[in-house]
Motif scaffolding. Structure first.
Motif, PDB file in Angstrom:
ATOM      1  N   GLY A   1      19.763 -31.854 -39.814  1.00  0.00           N
ATOM      2  CA  GLY A   1      20.988 -32.573 -39.469  1.00  0.00           C
ATOM      3  C   GLY A   1      21.105 -33.873 -40.240  1.00  0.00           C
ATOM      4  N   PHE A   2      19.957 -34.592 -40.371  1.00  0.00           N
ATOM      5  CA  PHE A   2      19.973 -35.818 -41.165  1.00  0.00           C
ATOM      6  C   PHE A   2      20.403 -35.535 -42.599  1.00  0.00           C
ATOM      7  N   ARG A   3      19.869 -34.435 -43.170  1.00  0.00           N
ATOM      8  CA  ARG A   3      20.183 -34.120 -44.563  1.00  0.00           C
ATOM      9  C   ARG A   3      21.651 -33.731 -44.719  1.00  0.00           C
ATOM     10  N   MET A   4      22.170 -32.980 -43.754  1.00  0.00           N
ATOM     11  CA  MET A   4      23.584 -32.581 -43.815  1.00  0.00           C
ATOM     12  C   MET A   4      24.489 -33.820 -43.772  1.00  0.00           C
TER      13      MET A   4
ATOM     14  N   ASP B   1      24.347 -35.618 -47.137  1.00  0.00           N
ATOM     15  CA  ASP B   1      25.097 -34.920 -48.184  1.00  0.00           C
ATOM     16  C   ASP B   1      26.604 -35.084 -47.991  1.00  0.00           C
ATOM     17  N   ILE B   2      27.049 -35.023 -46.724  1.00  0.00           N
ATOM     18  CA  ILE B   2      28.487 -35.168 -46.448  1.00  0.00           C
ATOM     19  C   ILE B   2      28.973 -36.571 -46.778  1.00  0.00           C
ATOM     20  N   MET B   3      28.141 -37.561 -46.446  1.00  0.00           N
ATOM     21  CA  MET B   3      28.525 -38.951 -46.681  1.00  0.00           C
ATOM     22  C   MET B   3      28.351 -39.359 -48.126  1.00  0.00           C
ATOM     23  N   GLY B   4      27.815 -38.455 -48.962  1.00  0.00           N
ATOM     24  CA  GLY B   4      27.730 -38.717 -50.396  1.00  0.00           C
ATOM     25  C   GLY B   4      26.575 -39.585 -50.803  1.00  0.00           C
ATOM     26  N   GLU B   5      25.536 -39.631 -49.966  1.00  0.00           N
ATOM     27  CA  GLU B   5      24.346 -40.390 -50.349  1.00  0.00           C
ATOM     28  C   GLU B   5      23.785 -39.824 -51.642  1.00  0.00           C
TER      29      GLU B   5
END
Length: 377
Positions: free
Chosen positions: A46-49, A52-56
């Motif tokens: 969940g942290f990774r998703m 990725d969504i927030m564009g880190e």
């Protein structure tokens, strides 16, 4: 939650394969989380998703990756070192605290030695295996009942029978070998429920009972004492976290040494490997190795212990499985000691019922003369 940002960072490093030094259970312990390692692993996805969504930016340079790995290694070493120091300091502090109490006990209830050295040698020695005592465990089923009071009675019966067989065989010396699991311990949550007493009370009272048995044996024989660790004395509940040096057996052994310090014919042998996991001693001409038995394979125990001790063995002693056995591996005699507690709920569930017993062996220069399975009620 302790160090939330650092937790998310470390879980992502683990999940992305950047850090291979951490296990999920290490992260749970480090951040003092109230969840299982598997649950944390699922949270990491969940942290990774979210990242990725927030564009880190996850495309880090190779230099930054190396830097993170080095930081992680230092952190791992610091956490593990602090953990080991805490556990070791805990045991050393307790030993210092109990020394005065044991000395007071020795002064108030001294063991009086009336031992007289034999004038001639018979060429025979005795070996007494003491293990899987599980003092303060409570058992109440259709075939067996056990508690601290029954433990004391059974140990006294074992002691009396050992004296009887030792005198019949006219042994020169008695080698008392502790094979671990002297107390019930707290390695399972279920044990905390069914134990009669807390761990500190278990250690002190069991040690005193063992000291009284050894003192009684020393009235008749010159005794050597060897102590190895068991898994039920482990400080940590998790198998992955257990270390041999973090084991309550160290306290039991220190108690016995202090309590029996004035017994001239009781000698404690410092003859163990891997922080008291495996013992090696010579009985007459026989090279004997002993251990609890939770870390060995029945059919490979000869090669396993010969590798640890760097010695070709004539005899091996272990316990753990609560069932007396005797077998041979090549030219090595193997004795599996029974348990003093007898069949518990686990054994009943597996239909592995075995009467409570301990093992005594009589040897001479050429090998085993006879052995006794000392059964008690």
């Amino acid at each position: 939650m302790k160090g939330s940002k650092e937790l998310i960072r470390d879980t992502l490093l683990k999940l992305d394969g950047i850090s291979d030094n951490d296990e999920w259970v290490d992260l749970v312990d480090r951040y003092e989380l109230d969840c299982s390692p598997d649950h944390l692993r699922k949270l990491a996805y969940g942290f990774r998703m979210y990242r990725d969504i927030m564009g880190e930016d996850s495309n880090e340079t190779e230099e930054l990756v190396k830097l993170k790995k080095e930081r992680q290694k230092v952190s791992d070493l610091r956490v593990e070192a602090n953990k080991q120091i805490r556990n070791l300091a805990r045991i050393e502090n307790v030993i210092d605290l109990i020394k005065d109490e044991i000395n007071n006990l020795s002064n108030n209830k001294p063991f009086i030695s009336n031992f007289k050295l034999k004038q001639s040698s018979s060429g025979k020695d005795g070996i007494l295996c003491l293990g899987d005592i599980h003092d303060f465990l409570v058992i109440d089923n259709s075939v067996n009942k056990y508690n601290h009071e029954i433990c004391i009675r059974r140990l006294n019966d074992i002691t009396d029978k050992t004296i009887e067989y030792g005198l019949i065989n006219d042994i020169d010396k008695l080698h008392i070998i502790g094979l671990g699991d002297y107390i019930s311990g707290t390695i399972h949550n279920s044990l905390k429920i069914i134990n009669q007493e807390e761990i500190a009370h278990q250690i002190v009272n069991t040690s005193e009972v063992l000291a009284q048995c050894i003192a009684k044996l020393a009235e008749h024989f010159y005794c050597t004492v060897t102590i190895t660790i068991g898994n039920h004395e482990a400080i940590e509940m998790s198998k992955d976290d257990r270390r041999n040096k973090n084991n309550y057996t160290k306290l039991i052994k220190e108690f016995l040494k202090l309590r029996l310090d004035k017994q001239p014919n009781v000698i404690f042998l410092e003859n163990t490997f891997n922080d008291n996991e495996v013992a090696l001693l010579k009985v007459k001409n026989l090279k004997v190795a002993a251990c609890h038995g939770d870390k060995i394979n029945r059919n490979k125990v000869k090669e396993q212990l010969e590798m640890v001790t760097n010695t070709e063995l004539d005899m091996i002693l272990y316990g753990h499985i609560h069932n007396h056995q005797r077998y041979t591996l090549y030219n090595t005699e193997v004795f599996v000691n029974g348990s003093l507690c007898g069949s518990d709920e686990y054994a009943m569930g597996k239909k592995l019922c075995s009467p409570p017993s301990q093992t005594m062996i009589i040897v001479d220069e050429n090998g085993v003369l006879c052995d006794y399975v000392i059964k008690v009620k």
